[in-house]
Write an enzyme that holds these catalytic residues in place. Structure first.
Site, mmCIF file in Angstrom:
data_model
loop_
_atom_site.group_PDB
_atom_site.id
_atom_site.type_symbol
_atom_site.label_atom_id
_atom_site.label_comp_id
_atom_site.label_asym_id
_atom_site.label_seq_id
_atom_site.Cartn_x
_atom_site.Cartn_y
_atom_site.Cartn_z
ATOM 1 N N ARG A 88 53.578 -100.937 6.137
ATOM 2 C CA ARG A 88 53.411 -100.037 4.645
ATOM 3 C C ARG A 88 54.216 -98.796 5.063
ATOM 4 N NH1 ARG A 88 49.314 -96.589 5.006
ATOM 5 N NH2 ARG A 88 48.070 -97.827 6.050
ATOM 6 N N TYR A 140 60.066 -93.555 -22.524
ATOM 7 C CA TYR A 140 59.422 -94.848 -22.216
ATOM 8 C C TYR A 140 57.982 -95.115 -22.452
ATOM 9 C CZ TYR A 140 57.964 -99.167 -19.628
ATOM 10 O OH TYR A 140 57.485 -100.210 -19.045
ATOM 11 N N ASP A 210 64.639 -89.725 -15.135
ATOM 12 C CA ASP A 210 64.576 -91.332 -15.371
ATOM 13 C C ASP A 210 65.827 -91.749 -15.593
ATOM 14 O OD1 ASP A 210 64.073 -93.978 -15.776
ATOM 15 O OD2 ASP A 210 62.228 -93.368 -16.349
ATOM 16 N N LYS A 235 65.060 -103.071 -13.747
ATOM 17 C CA LYS A 235 66.289 -103.386 -14.962
ATOM 18 C C LYS A 235 67.362 -103.594 -14.362
ATOM 19 C CE LYS A 235 62.441 -101.890 -17.671
ATOM 20 N NZ LYS A 235 61.638 -101.480 -16.673
#
Length: 307
Positions: A88, A140, A210, A235
């Site tokens: 992690r 978005y 973004d 994406k």
């Protein structure tokens, strides 16, 4: 006087050949070999003693320590000088992908998360209760939902949505500007440099872009004055509809240190296999983005088909 021609430097010859042969504006070949930069740098063997041309998938959750608190392999560049102890906190496959995407974004640092929404959440965690943030009015849907229904009521952070092409309603407590350009899904465009000029004039106000819809192939917002660049890797960067991931890139060591702490503390990290898939997708980003641009060119202006 001798007319002997000096032998050209091998690296310079290779770089010049790549530049002339590459139809992808200098980005094609580097995307295949990031972060080793074409694979012929002098320290490449030190970074990759096996010679593997594909980053291995390291599935280990825990790494052996020579002594308590003594991490393993701090010299590995994919550990960013921290070494490995728990996946992690740091993982070789994730580190390789973060370095590659940082290079693609012309950034010094990149921090990967389990989704684009997790990356967005990490940026908001840089703020404090009572802070104010501004968001572009066309954003978005998942981001708008998170801001309105979680960040505002649960974190006590006020949010205003506005058109960034006009006057920007800053307040004394404004600590974050969130901008998509082009937006998802209406493709609204905002001048990043213009917004950055206002942000830089204020104290402790972060400009986050973004950049999902442009990808680092067509737009690198840090060069236009942004402080942070966020991607839904799901994406264009991933490109194959088989991985969900997000990243935040920056040139600020302070913001990077805070984001790395948030990444480890909250734990929304991508799996090593997802990082492998996303790294693979990055290698073909230039081909896919050029194809998308050509399609848009002919689809938008059919008269161009005959030219």
């Amino acid at each position: 006087m001798s007319n002997v021609t000096a032998t050209p430097n091998t690296e310079n010859v290779l770089e010049e050949a790549i530049r002339k042969a590459d139809p992808y504006r200098g980005k094609g070949t580097p995307y295949l070999h990031l972060p080793s930069e074409y694979g012929f740098k002098k320290d490449h063997i030190k970074q990759n003693p096996t010679g593997a041309v594909v980053v291995p998938i390291s599935l280990a959750t825990t790494f052996q320590q020579a002594a308590p608190g003594q991490t393993t392999a701090p010299e590995d560049p994919n550990s960013f000088g921290m070494g490995y102890e728990y996946s992690r906190t740091g993982n070789p496959t994730r580190g390789a992908f973060e370095r590659a995407l940082a290079t693609a974004e012309n950034a010094k640092f990149c921090v990967a998360f389990a989704s684009g929404s997790a990356a967005t959440s990490a940026v908001v965690h840089l703020l404090n209760h009572g802070d104010h943030m501004l968001c572009v009015d066309d954003v978005y849907g998942g981001t708008q939902r998170y801001f309105n229904h979680i960040v505002h009521p649960s974190n006590g952070i006020r949010i205003d949505f506005c058109d960034m092409s006009g006057d920007i309603p800053f307040e004394d407590e404004t600590k974050l500007i969130w901008l998509e350009t082009p937006t998802n899904p209406t493709l609204k465009i905002t001048d990043i440099s213009r917004v950055a000029s206002f942000t830089k004039a204020r104290k402790n106000c972060i400009l986050a872009i973004d950049n999902t819809f442009c990808s680092p192939y067509f737009q690198t917002p840090l060069e236009n004055g942004a402080d942070l660049v966020v991607h839904s890797v799901t994406k264009y960067i991933g490109g194959h509809s088989d991985v969900v991931m997000g990243v935040v890139c920056t040139n600020s060591e302070d913001l990077y240190t805070r984001l790395r702490f948030i990444q480890n503390g909250i734990g929304a990290v991508p799996s090593p296999f997802d990082c492998f898939l996303a790294h693979r997708g990055l290698k073909t980003l230039h081909v896919r983005m050029e194809a998308a641009a050509r399609y848009e060119y002919y689809f938008s202006w059919p008269s161009n088909i005959s030219t």
